[in-house]
Design a protein around this motif. Structure first.
Motif, PDB file in Angstrom:
ATOM      1  N   THR A  50      51.944  -9.199  -4.688  1.00 36.49           N
ATOM      2  CA  THR A  50      52.885  -8.281  -4.049  1.00 36.49           C
ATOM      3  C   THR A  50      54.287  -8.447  -4.643  1.00 36.49           C
ATOM      4  N   ILE A  51      54.845  -7.314  -5.048  1.00 35.88           N
ATOM      5  CA  ILE A  51      56.202  -7.283  -5.586  1.00 35.88           C
ATOM      6  C   ILE A  51      57.066  -6.536  -4.573  1.00 35.88           C
ATOM      7  N   ASP A  52      58.159  -7.134  -4.185  1.00 41.92           N
ATOM      8  CA  ASP A  52      59.066  -6.468  -3.253  1.00 41.92           C
ATOM      9  C   ASP A  52      59.807  -5.367  -4.011  1.00 41.92           C
ATOM     10  N   ALA A  53      59.365  -4.144  -3.815  1.00 45.57           N
ATOM     11  CA  ALA A  53      59.903  -3.028  -4.604  1.00 45.57           C
ATOM     12  C   ALA A  53      61.253  -2.538  -4.079  1.00 45.57           C
ATOM     13  N   GLU A  54      61.803  -3.241  -3.108  1.00 53.69           N
ATOM     14  CA  GLU A  54      63.151  -2.905  -2.636  1.00 53.69           C
ATOM     15  C   GLU A  54      64.184  -3.737  -3.407  1.00 53.69           C
ATOM     16  N   ARG A  55      63.706  -4.718  -4.190  1.00 53.22           N
ATOM     17  CA  ARG A  55      64.596  -5.583  -4.972  1.00 53.22           C
ATOM     18  C   ARG A  55      65.044  -4.835  -6.241  1.00 53.22           C
ATOM     19  N   PRO A  56      66.096  -5.336  -6.910  1.00 52.33           N
ATOM     20  CA  PRO A  56      66.535  -4.667  -8.147  1.00 52.33           C
ATOM     21  C   PRO A  56      65.438  -4.634  -9.206  1.00 52.33           C
ATOM     22  N   ILE A  57      65.507  -3.621 -10.065  1.00 50.37           N
ATOM     23  CA  ILE A  57      64.460  -3.378 -11.067  1.00 50.37           C
ATOM     24  C   ILE A  57      64.248  -4.598 -11.973  1.00 50.37           C
ATOM     25  N   TYR A  58      65.365  -5.208 -12.439  1.00 48.96           N
ATOM     26  CA  TYR A  58      65.219  -6.313 -13.392  1.00 48.96           C
ATOM     27  C   TYR A  58      64.546  -7.522 -12.740  1.00 48.96           C
ATOM     28  N   GLU A  59      64.813  -7.726 -11.430  1.00 50.04           N
ATOM     29  CA  GLU A  59      64.188  -8.864 -10.729  1.00 50.04           C
ATOM     30  C   GLU A  59      62.675  -8.672 -10.630  1.00 50.04           C
ATOM     31  N   GLN A  60      62.289  -7.432 -10.321  1.00 53.42           N
ATOM     32  CA  GLN A  60      60.848  -7.123 -10.220  1.00 53.42           C
ATOM     33  C   GLN A  60      60.176  -7.356 -11.574  1.00 53.42           C
ATOM     34  N   HIS A  61      60.852  -6.885 -12.613  1.00 57.12           N
ATOM     35  CA  HIS A  61      60.280  -7.002 -13.957  1.00 57.12           C
ATOM     36  C   HIS A  61      60.110  -8.482 -14.343  1.00 57.12           C
ATOM     37  N   ARG A  62      61.114  -9.288 -13.995  1.00 55.57           N
ATOM     38  CA  ARG A  62      61.047 -10.715 -14.329  1.00 55.57           C
ATOM     39  C   ARG A  62      59.867 -11.371 -13.601  1.00 55.57           C
ATOM     40  N   ARG A  63      59.691 -11.000 -12.340  1.00 57.22           N
ATOM     41  CA  ARG A  63      58.579 -11.592 -11.555  1.00 57.22           C
ATOM     42  C   ARG A  63      57.222 -11.195 -12.158  1.00 57.22           C
ATOM     43  N   ILE A  64      57.121  -9.941 -12.601  1.00 59.99           N
ATOM     44  CA  ILE A  64      55.871  -9.465 -13.200  1.00 59.99           C
ATOM     45  C   ILE A  64      55.556 -10.271 -14.468  1.00 59.99           C
ATOM     46  N   ARG A  65      56.578 -10.440 -15.291  1.00 60.42           N
ATOM     47  CA  ARG A  65      56.392 -11.211 -16.533  1.00 60.42           C
ATOM     48  C   ARG A  65      55.965 -12.645 -16.235  1.00 60.42           C
ATOM     49  N   GLU A  66      56.688 -13.254 -15.290  1.00 58.58           N
ATOM     50  CA  GLU A  66      56.390 -14.661 -14.945  1.00 58.58           C
ATOM     51  C   GLU A  66      54.958 -14.800 -14.448  1.00 58.58           C
ATOM     52  N   PHE A  67      54.571 -13.867 -13.568  1.00 63.27           N
ATOM     53  CA  PHE A  67      53.223 -13.969 -13.030  1.00 63.27           C
ATOM     54  C   PHE A  67      52.188 -13.767 -14.134  1.00 63.27           C
ATOM     55  N   PHE A  68      52.440 -12.782 -14.973  1.00 60.55           N
ATOM     56  CA  PHE A  68      51.483 -12.464 -16.037  1.00 60.55           C
ATOM     57  C   PHE A  68      51.280 -13.667 -16.966  1.00 60.55           C
ATOM     58  N   GLN A  69      52.388 -14.351 -17.282  1.00 59.91           N
ATOM     59  CA  GLN A  69      52.289 -15.480 -18.211  1.00 59.91           C
ATOM     60  C   GLN A  69      51.531 -16.665 -17.605  1.00 59.91           C
ATOM     61  N   SER A  70      51.583 -16.760 -16.278  1.00 60.96           N
ATOM     62  CA  SER A  70      50.921 -17.918 -15.651  1.00 60.96           C
ATOM     63  C   SER A  70      49.536 -17.563 -15.088  1.00 60.96           C
ATOM     64  N   ALA A  71      49.145 -16.271 -15.188  1.00 62.71           N
ATOM     65  CA  ALA A  71      47.892 -15.834 -14.544  1.00 62.71           C
ATOM     66  C   ALA A  71      46.664 -16.381 -15.260  1.00 62.71           C
ATOM     67  N   ARG A  72      45.647 -16.645 -14.445  1.00 64.90           N
ATOM     68  CA  ARG A  72      44.374 -17.127 -14.992  1.00 64.90           C
ATOM     69  C   ARG A  72      43.507 -15.913 -15.334  1.00 64.90           C
TER      70      ARG A  72
END
Lengths: 290, 201
Positions: free
Chosen positions: A212-234
């Motif tokens: 879950t991504i909080d889509a009320e947060r700023p765009i760049y924050e969401q993007h950073r979280r997506i990248r971080e999750f993707f890099q650590s995903a199994r």
């Protein structure tokens, strides 16, 4: 496919297909789904993520909801005249999804490309359940289910979704759920309907463990979280998650029938394919990839 | 106070078969019989929504649906028929002959390799017919004719023949006939004969 096998009715040997599936596991691409209500910012994030993936050297394919060149015109024509009932709406979208899965998504993954799905089958489940259809039936309609490697769910409140959508356009008849709310005003209907859709999404996010991504947060924050999750995903192995759907697709392509020395026919007799054919098919697979 | 006249109960008669021509002929026969007995209503046929007619007009390279996609489209067409033809007529106390209905599609889907459980669940939305008659094919030694709009099996077979290397329509057709015949006697389905026609009234 070898000519001899084309002539003889063949039941594809499932163990052989499973072997093929395991062999492809490391080479296949990843399937990443972007889910959420309208106005959540999925498309913005998908585009940013695509650019980043490409900068990392990945080949990326995008598949959008309701975009099959075969089925989309049918849906569009029926939506225009408001002729769709909830079941027909659901079944046509399910057909569109299945067609894209077999002709775009699975072939691209098999070729080692990344697939970004701008909405996936969970959109169908959430919207159709919000239209009052039984979730158990919906799961059957969309089965065999295909699990993406990651599902990013962009969570927003009904108010935010309504505000963002209405600021750019008037919601269309089915987007606003006017077929089920009975409201004459599109915005009022949208507000009611999207609240139902979000309720269904939230339930699906829990059941299927979306990120879950909080889509009320700023765009760049969401993007950073997506990248971080993707890099650590199994990585989820297809052999664990998507066996039925992928094997069905492989079987339809006639894949696996000629890869081994033997294939079983319906009548129970066994045919031995020639070594020459075997070598040729293996080469085809290596070259074709998809 | 005089009692209010009750509306006659509507009826749904399913006519099933594995070949479009047989189903059309059988439906005409059943409807003629019912009409002679004073029934009102009509016949609901395949592709009332025009879905398959429109698909036929698609570009050849895009016309690549799998059996599962085709069955989903058949089911969507059936929801259209139920919504606009079958349910309204039954609500008015009329008789509707649905030709084909659910069993034909299940038989084709199963012959195409789809799991029966998925097929029966898919058609869960369709109400059970009051009677179900089978127009059984006598010969099964050849494939379906390449007549796109003759019926759903013909349409699906033409499409699948051009897209799937392993589509052996003779075997699939024989399988569909066998599956449909197997369902006779179950769920009130029976072979269309003079006797079964008489029993409708």
């Amino acid at each position: 496919m070898p000519k001899a096998l084309r002539a003889a009715p063949v039941t594809l040997p499932r163990p052989r297909l499973r072997t093929l599936l395991r062999a492809q596991e490391k080479r296949r691409g990843l399937l990443i789904a972007f889910e959420g209500p309208d106005g959540a910012g999925k498309t913005t994030q998908r585009k940013l993520f695509k650019t980043w993936l490409q900068s990392e050297g990945h080949e990326v394919v995008t598949s959008k909801w309701n975009s099959s060149p075969l089925i989309k015109p049918l849906i569009k024509a029926r939506k225009k005249v408001h002729a769709l009932g909830p079941e027909e709406f659901c079944l046509l979208h399910a057909a569109d999804f299945r067609h894209r899965l077999h002709t775009e998504i699975l072939p691209a993954l098999w070729q080692g490309r990344m697939v970004l799905a701008d909405r996936f089958l969970f959109t169908g489940l959430a919207r159709d359940a919000a239209r009052g259809l039984d979730l158990d039936w919906l799961l059957h309609v969309y089965s065999p289910l295909v699990w993406p490697d990651v599902v990013f769910y962009f969570s927003v409140s009904p108010d935010t979704s309504t505000r963002r959508v209405v600021s750019t356009r008037t919601p269309k008849f089915y987007e606003a759920g006017q077929d089920v709310t009975g409201e004459g005003d599109a915005v009022t209907s949208y507000r009611q309907f999207i609240a139902r859709v979000i309720r269904e999404y939230d339930a699906l996010a829990l059941i299927f463990q979306f990120v879950t991504i909080d889509a009320e947060r700023p765009i760049y924050e969401q993007h950073r979280r997506i990248r971080e999750f993707f890099q650590s995903a199994r990585r989820r192995a297809w052999a664990e998650w998507n066996v039925e759907a992928v094997l069905e697709w492989l079987a339809e392509r006639g894949e696996g029938a000629g890869t081994g020395a033997r294939a079983r026919t319906r009548t129970g007799t066994r045919t031995r394919t020639r070594a020459r054919t075997k070598t040729k098919t293996s080469k085809d697979e290596a070259g074709r990839g998809g | 106070m005089a009692g209010r006249r009750r509306k006659p109960a509507g009826r749904l008669i399913a006519v099933e078969g594995t070949r479009g021509r047989d189903v059309t002929r059988a439906a005409a026969r059943v409807w003629q019989h019912l009409k002679d007995e004073g029934a009102e209503g009509g016949v609901s046929t395949w592709d009332a929504s025009g879905t398959f007619y429109e698909l036929r007009l698609a570009k050849q390279k895009e016309l690549t649906p799998s059996p599962r996609t085709l069955l989903l489209l058949y089911a969507s067409d059936l929801t259209f028929r139920l919504r606009w033809q079958i349910r309204p007529a039954i609500a008015q106390g009329q008789t509707v002959v649905a030709a084909p209905y659910v069993e034909s599609a299940i038989a084709f889907g199963e012959a195409a390799g789809l799991p029966r459980k998925w097929l029966t669940e898919l058609f869960r939305f369709a109400p059970k017919p009051d009677a179900c008659l089978h127009a059984r094919e006598k010969r099964s030694s050849s494939g379906w004719k390449d007549k796109w709009m003759a019926g759903f099996p013909e349409f699906a077979s033409v499409v699948l023949k051009s897209t799937r290397a392993d589509w052996d329509e003779r075997r699939r057709r024989a399988e569909a006939i066998r599956i449909l015949a197997r369902s006779e006697g179950r769920r009130g389905c029976r072979l269309l004969k003079k006797k079964s026609l008489r029993e409708l009234t």
